[in-house]
Design a protein around this motif. Structure first.
Motif, mmCIF file in Angstrom:
data_model
loop_
_atom_site.group_PDB
_atom_site.id
_atom_site.type_symbol
_atom_site.label_atom_id
_atom_site.label_comp_id
_atom_site.label_asym_id
_atom_site.label_seq_id
_atom_site.Cartn_x
_atom_site.Cartn_y
_atom_site.Cartn_z
ATOM 1 N N ILE A 236 0.794 -0.772 -0.009
ATOM 2 C CA ILE A 236 -0.167 -0.300 0.006
ATOM 3 C C ILE A 236 1.182 1.527 0.070
ATOM 4 O O ILE A 236 1.978 1.351 0.644
ATOM 5 C CB ILE A 236 -1.008 -0.143 1.719
ATOM 6 C CG1 ILE A 236 -1.384 -0.584 1.932
ATOM 7 C CG2 ILE A 236 -1.822 1.957 1.133
ATOM 8 C CD1 ILE A 236 -2.690 -1.585 0.303
ATOM 9 N N VAL A 237 0.651 2.340 -1.027
ATOM 10 C CA VAL A 237 1.015 3.425 -0.478
ATOM 11 C C VAL A 237 -0.399 4.526 -0.792
ATOM 12 O O VAL A 237 -1.142 4.813 -1.773
ATOM 13 C CB VAL A 237 2.421 3.971 -2.348
ATOM 14 C CG1 VAL A 237 2.269 5.278 -1.890
ATOM 15 C CG2 VAL A 237 3.225 2.648 -2.106
ATOM 16 N N LYS A 238 0.011 5.912 -0.171
ATOM 17 C CA LYS A 238 -0.836 6.523 0.593
ATOM 18 C C LYS A 238 -0.531 8.370 -0.447
ATOM 19 O O LYS A 238 0.757 8.278 -0.577
ATOM 20 C CB LYS A 238 -1.241 6.242 1.902
ATOM 21 C CG LYS A 238 -0.915 5.791 2.504
ATOM 22 C CD LYS A 238 -1.596 5.991 4.320
ATOM 23 C CE LYS A 238 -1.311 4.852 4.964
ATOM 24 N NZ LYS A 238 -1.758 4.868 6.544
ATOM 25 N N LEU A 239 -1.513 8.693 -0.700
ATOM 26 C CA LEU A 239 -1.281 9.986 -1.301
ATOM 27 C C LEU A 239 -0.283 11.194 -0.041
ATOM 28 O O LEU A 239 0.984 11.521 -1.118
ATOM 29 C CB LEU A 239 -2.336 10.353 -1.457
ATOM 30 C CG LEU A 239 -3.271 10.455 -2.608
ATOM 31 C CD1 LEU A 239 -4.899 11.164 -2.755
ATOM 32 C CD2 LEU A 239 -2.711 10.165 -3.674
ATOM 33 N N SER A 240 -0.654 10.860 1.330
ATOM 34 C CA SER A 240 0.033 11.804 2.486
ATOM 35 C C SER A 240 1.869 11.006 2.204
ATOM 36 O O SER A 240 2.820 12.176 2.108
ATOM 37 C CB SER A 240 0.081 11.482 3.460
ATOM 38 O OG SER A 240 0.409 10.077 3.688
ATOM 39 N N GLN A 241 2.280 9.981 1.710
ATOM 40 C CA GLN A 241 3.352 9.985 1.759
ATOM 41 C C GLN A 241 4.043 9.834 0.629
ATOM 42 O O GLN A 241 5.557 10.336 0.174
ATOM 43 C CB GLN A 241 3.480 7.667 1.663
ATOM 44 C CG GLN A 241 3.301 7.513 2.720
ATOM 45 C CD GLN A 241 2.899 6.290 2.916
ATOM 46 O OE1 GLN A 241 2.534 5.711 1.954
ATOM 47 N NE2 GLN A 241 3.480 5.232 3.461
ATOM 48 N N GLU B 26 -3.432 14.074 1.753
ATOM 49 C CA GLU B 26 -3.714 15.213 0.614
ATOM 50 C C GLU B 26 -2.416 15.160 -0.383
ATOM 51 O O GLU B 26 -1.656 15.352 0.200
ATOM 52 C CB GLU B 26 -3.396 16.468 1.215
ATOM 53 C CG GLU B 26 -4.501 16.912 2.360
ATOM 54 C CD GLU B 26 -6.148 17.355 1.896
ATOM 55 O OE1 GLU B 26 -6.127 17.344 0.217
ATOM 56 O OE2 GLU B 26 -6.954 16.566 1.888
ATOM 57 N N LEU B 27 -2.298 16.155 -1.329
ATOM 58 C CA LEU B 27 -1.566 15.850 -2.990
ATOM 59 C C LEU B 27 -1.757 17.490 -3.082
ATOM 60 O O LEU B 27 -2.791 17.273 -3.404
ATOM 61 C CB LEU B 27 -1.534 14.533 -3.267
ATOM 62 C CG LEU B 27 -0.567 14.738 -5.071
ATOM 63 C CD1 LEU B 27 0.546 13.740 -3.775
ATOM 64 C CD2 LEU B 27 -0.777 13.751 -5.648
ATOM 65 N N THR B 28 -0.880 18.082 -2.878
ATOM 66 C CA THR B 28 -0.784 19.847 -3.444
ATOM 67 C C THR B 28 0.080 19.798 -4.738
ATOM 68 O O THR B 28 0.050 20.397 -5.049
ATOM 69 C CB THR B 28 0.365 20.203 -2.020
ATOM 70 O OG1 THR B 28 1.431 19.299 -1.883
ATOM 71 C CG2 THR B 28 -0.338 20.521 -0.823
#
Length: 166
Positions: A74-79, A114-116
């Motif tokens: 699993i890879v998260k957007l926050s990472q 979040e992804l900015t």
């Protein structure tokens, strides 16, 4: 008296017999008798051996549904947003930064956090929310091409007929 001074009473403990150490040990056969399975090193039948008949575990009926399923890394957007220096993430980059550890598992992107900034992510699977969040930030998610569906009976019959005619 302290803990390190404690010892069992004299004569209450007996050293175990060191079996199977050859002629220099105790006896010629070291208490194992002559020949046979039990005299060999590493010998034994195992905890489920039942004299040669089928074991209980194999005699019992199989029940229920055992879904093997797919386990993802699993890879998260926050990472992804924490990693600076690159805007393209593929398996090699994710392994390099330590987000993917097991090489034999597929990678899935989840919409946690979040992804900015705009990034391009090459993964094996992604949730719909994650794809929308990456595209909303101006980036893109690249998924592998779906496997082609197996041809239907009609398609196979038509191919066979075309092969015989031509």
């Amino acid at each position: 008296m302290k803990l390190h001074d404690l010892k069992p009473a004299e004569g209450s403990r007996k050293d175990r017999k060191r079996v199977g150490r050859g002629p220099g040990g105790t006896d010629k056969t070291a208490g194992r008798g002559h020949k046979g399975q039990k005299s060999r090193s590493g010998a034994g039948k195992g905890p489920f051996f039942e004299g040669g008949r089928s074991t209980l575990i194999s005699r019992l009926p199989k029940r229920g549904f055992n879904n093997v399923g797919t386990t993802y890394e699993i890879v998260k957007l926050s990472q992804l947003s924490e990693i600076e220096g690159t805007d393209t993430f593929d398996r090699d980059v994710l392994e390099l930064v330590g987000l993917v550890r097991r090489k034999n598992r597929p990678v899935k992107l989840l919409a946690s956090g979040e992804l900015t900034r705009a990034v391009t992510v090459h993964v094996d699977a992604a949730s719909e929310a994650a794809i929308k969040a990456v595209e909303a930030a101006g980036g893109s998610v690249v998924l592998p091409a779906p496997k082609p569906a197996a041809p239907s009976k009609e398609d196979r019959a038509a191919a066979r007929a075309a092969k015989q005619a031509g």
